[in-house]
Design an enzyme around this catalytic site. Structure first.
Site, PDB file in Angstrom:
ATOM      1  N   GLU A 172      71.493 -10.310 -47.303  1.00 30.54           N
ATOM      2  CA  GLU A 172      71.360 -11.266 -46.187  1.00 30.54           C
ATOM      3  C   GLU A 172      69.974 -11.907 -46.056  1.00 30.54           C
ATOM      4  O   GLU A 172      69.881 -13.101 -45.753  1.00 30.54           O
ATOM      5  CB  GLU A 172      71.765 -10.594 -44.858  1.00 30.54           C
TER       6      GLU A 172
ATOM      7  N   GLU B 138      69.096  -0.358 -42.513  1.00 33.51           N
ATOM      8  CA  GLU B 138      70.397  -0.767 -41.977  1.00 33.51           C
ATOM      9  C   GLU B 138      70.348  -0.999 -40.466  1.00 33.51           C
ATOM     10  O   GLU B 138      70.923  -1.937 -39.950  1.00 33.51           O
ATOM     11  CB  GLU B 138      71.448   0.308 -42.307  1.00 33.51           C
TER      12      GLU B 138
HETATM   13  C1  DMJ Z   1      79.067  -8.477 -48.076  1.00 40.89           C
HETATM   14  O1  DMJ Z   1      80.238  -7.891 -48.487  1.00 40.89           O
HETATM   15  C2  DMJ Z   1      79.343  -9.693 -47.246  1.00 40.89           C
HETATM   16  O2  DMJ Z   1      78.188 -10.470 -47.143  1.00 40.89           O
HETATM   17  C3  DMJ Z   1      79.843  -9.342 -45.873  1.00 40.89           C
HETATM   18  O3  DMJ Z   1      80.052 -10.473 -45.065  1.00 40.89           O
HETATM   19  C4  DMJ Z   1      78.863  -8.430 -45.186  1.00 40.89           C
HETATM   20  N1  DMJ Z   1      78.498  -7.302 -45.990  1.00 40.89           N
HETATM   21  C5  DMJ Z   1      78.226  -7.445 -47.385  1.00 40.89           C
HETATM   22  C6  DMJ Z   1      76.794  -7.586 -47.783  1.00 40.89           C
HETATM   23  O4  DMJ Z   1      75.885  -6.929 -47.033  1.00 40.89           O
END
Ligand code: DMJ
Length: 557
Positions: free
Chosen positions: A371, A350
């Site tokens: 991501e 993280e």
């Molecule tokens: C998701 O809910 C979406 O991509 C958001 O923009 C960021 N966090 C999470 C995934 O990691």
């Protein structure tokens, strides 16, 4: 960009793609079936104990205080799975899910929810699935679908509206679905929390004809943008009642990420020049103040001075965003660094402290985030470089090796020990599996341009949703009837990549500037700093200011 038929003999990677897409399909169903078996209709699966959590009311780190005994959750993971089911070609299950939701889902519950999370996951999931359900190519059984998802989405959107009733128009981060904003509600929100609602709320307005949803989201976005510093930087958190910044330090990760994403995607979806202008300024400021080689640190919005030198898992979406605007070289180099860290730990931690070359002491977890897979998918679409298929395979292997359990896929609590945590986040179904699948099988994208919301829900790019069509869009008209000779384009991104050879075949062979072009501030190309210089139209490279005061491609990236 031309689509490569994954089964074509001409594609030397077709066998690998087929094998990998099947592997990812199985991953999705392992996660989905376990959710349906052990957690549905509650929100999310706890794969180790094969139980459930009603996390929608807890998202954003706060526990719900008033959850009624009989509350069965909002079927969050099912809503998040809808578009993935269609992408996998499972129309029967999609239809079954739509019917169940139509008959059983209600938002009339005494639940305090996070506006941003509920918007991207639930509203986005419903709106996207509604559009897909009404698309004739999806062959849904006629008669069974009568806009039920849109009715639900509209009901939810209306429940969001009281959150925007603040002196600034910036919405509260929290709202009770039944009773609206509760007394003494927290007034702090994040930049992404109030600045990335426009895709879902805008789409809802376009679909229902009720302008209120788009208007409130637009008003909040404009207000937020007006709060930028003279350096075109924003902070991370702010007060919705006073309009004052609380946290002045920001980067491209948590609390800010989707703000940037929604400016460029808002421009693609709605064709608003205003979003493009905001995006250009914001993007250049990020590149100038946050970027350090392939890394992005955080900086104080007032001074531009670096604050925290951290790599965070959420930042890994940035290369994907850079693909959308054609900054492929920068996307490629950052992506490579993120993948290096993935390889080092087996997954992306993280938070990693770049200045100390160590993990953050308390943020060592990996909650199955999408991501890196997302950026890998975009980069493969843009470059067709088979290396990205290798990256995808490696991500799939790690996920199966470290996180797959009998009851689904579990998050990792600590990447140094690979100890698991009893949580399968809904974005594993809406994003992680989806982007990995699309990396290996992009046939879903063949006949339609889509943008993906920050939660991975596809929204089609429709000319009817554009307030004004920029020339480049008209010349490469994606709605035109395709002849046999015409290559199919694979997605909305194809308008944004460089080199834009396709876009240069305009009418009468006149050269057309590529969509990634950002003009210099002054028409005579004179400059004082690099910020006065834009992006070159053919190479998509940032120009810089020469000693003599002219913008040009003086430096190699
Ligand atoms: C998701 O809910 C979406 O991509 C958001 O923009 C960021 N966090 C999470 C995934 O990691």
């Amino acid at each position: 960009m031309f689509i490569h038929n994954s089964t074509s003999k001409l594609d030397p990677y077709s066998v690998k793609k087929k094998r990998m897409s099947e592997k990812v399909r199985k991953m999705f169903y392992h996660a989905y079936n376990n959710y349906m078996m052990h957690a549905f209709p509650h929100d999310e699966l706890k794969p180790l104990t094969k139980t459930f959590t009603d996390s929608l009311s807890e998202l954003g780190n706060l526990k719900l205080e008033h959850l009624p005994q009989e509350y069965n959750g909002s079927s969050l993971s099912l809503i998040e799975s809808l578009s993935s089911l269609l992408i996998l070609g499972n129309h029967t299950e999609f239809e079954r899910a739509v019917l169940w939701l139509s008959e059983n889902l209600t938002f009339d519950v005494d639940a305090r929810i996070n506006l941003f999370e509920c918007n991207i996951r639930v509203l986005g999931g419903l709106v996207s699935a509604h559009i897909l359900a009404t698309d004739s190519t999806n062959r849904l059984n006629k008669g069974t679908y009568e806009n039920q998802l849109l009715v639900l989405a509209e009901d939810l959107g209306q429940r969001f509206l009281p959150a925007f009733d603040t002196p600034t128009g910036l919405p509260y981060a929290w709202i009770n679905l039944k009773y609206g904003v509760i007394k003494n509600e927290i007034t702090e929100t994040s930049t992404s929390g109030c600045g990335s609602l426009i895709l879902e709320m805008g789409a809802l307005s376009r679909l229902t004809g009720d302008p209120r949803f788009e208007n409130v989201a637009l008003h909040a976005l404009r207000k937020l943008w007006s709060m930028r510093s003279s350096l075109n930087l924003l902070g991370t958190t702010l007060d919705v009642e006073t309009g004052e910044w609380i946290e002045h330090s920001s980067g491209i990760g948590a609390g800010v990420d989707s703000f940037y994403e929604y400016l460029i995607k808002g421009h693609i979806l709605f064709g608003r020049e205003e979003f493009w202008r905001m995006f250009q300024s914001a993007y250049l400021a990020v590149q100038k103040y946050f970027r350090y080689g392939p890394w992005y640190h955080e900086a104080d919005m007032r001074t531009g001075k670096a604050t925290f030198w951290q790599l965070t898992s959420l930042q890994a979406f940035w290369p994907g965003l850079q693909v959308l605007i054609g900054d492929i070289a920068a996307a490629n180099s950052s992506h490579r660094e993120f993948f290096h860290v993935w390889n080092k730990f087996g997954v992306l931690p993280e938070r990693y402290l770049l200045d100390h070359q160590m993990l953050h002491p308390t943020e060592k977890y990996y909650p199955l985030r999408p991501e890196l897979a997302e950026s890998t998918f975009y980069l493969y679409q843009a470059t067709k470089d088979p290396w990205y298929l290798e990256v995808g395979e490696s991500i799939v292997d790690s996920l199966n090796f470290y996180t797959r359990v009998e009851g689904g896929y579990a998050s990792i609590r600590d990447v140094t020990t690979m100890e698991l945590e009893d949580h399968q986040h809904s974005f594993f179904l809406s994003e992680t599996c989806k982007y990995l699948y699309l990396l290996f099988d992009d046939s879903f994208l063949a006949n339609q341009n889509y943008i993906f919301t920050t939660e991975g829900h596809p929204l089609p790019v429709l000319s009817s949703w554009h307030e004004k069509l920029p020339e480049a869009y008209i010349l490469s008209n994606f709605t035109s009837i395709k002849s046999e000779e015409q290559p199919k384009r694979s997605s909305a991104m194809s308008l944004r990549i460089c080199p834009a050879a396709m876009l240069n075949n305009g009418h009468n062979n006149e050269p057309v500037e590529s969509a990634c072009h950002i003009p210099d501030t002054h028409a005579d190309h004179r400059c004082v700093t690099d910020e006065d210089c834009g992006v070159d139209s053919t190479s998509c490279r940032r120009r810089s200011c020469s000693m003599a005061g002219y913008c040009g491609l003086w430096l190699l990236i």
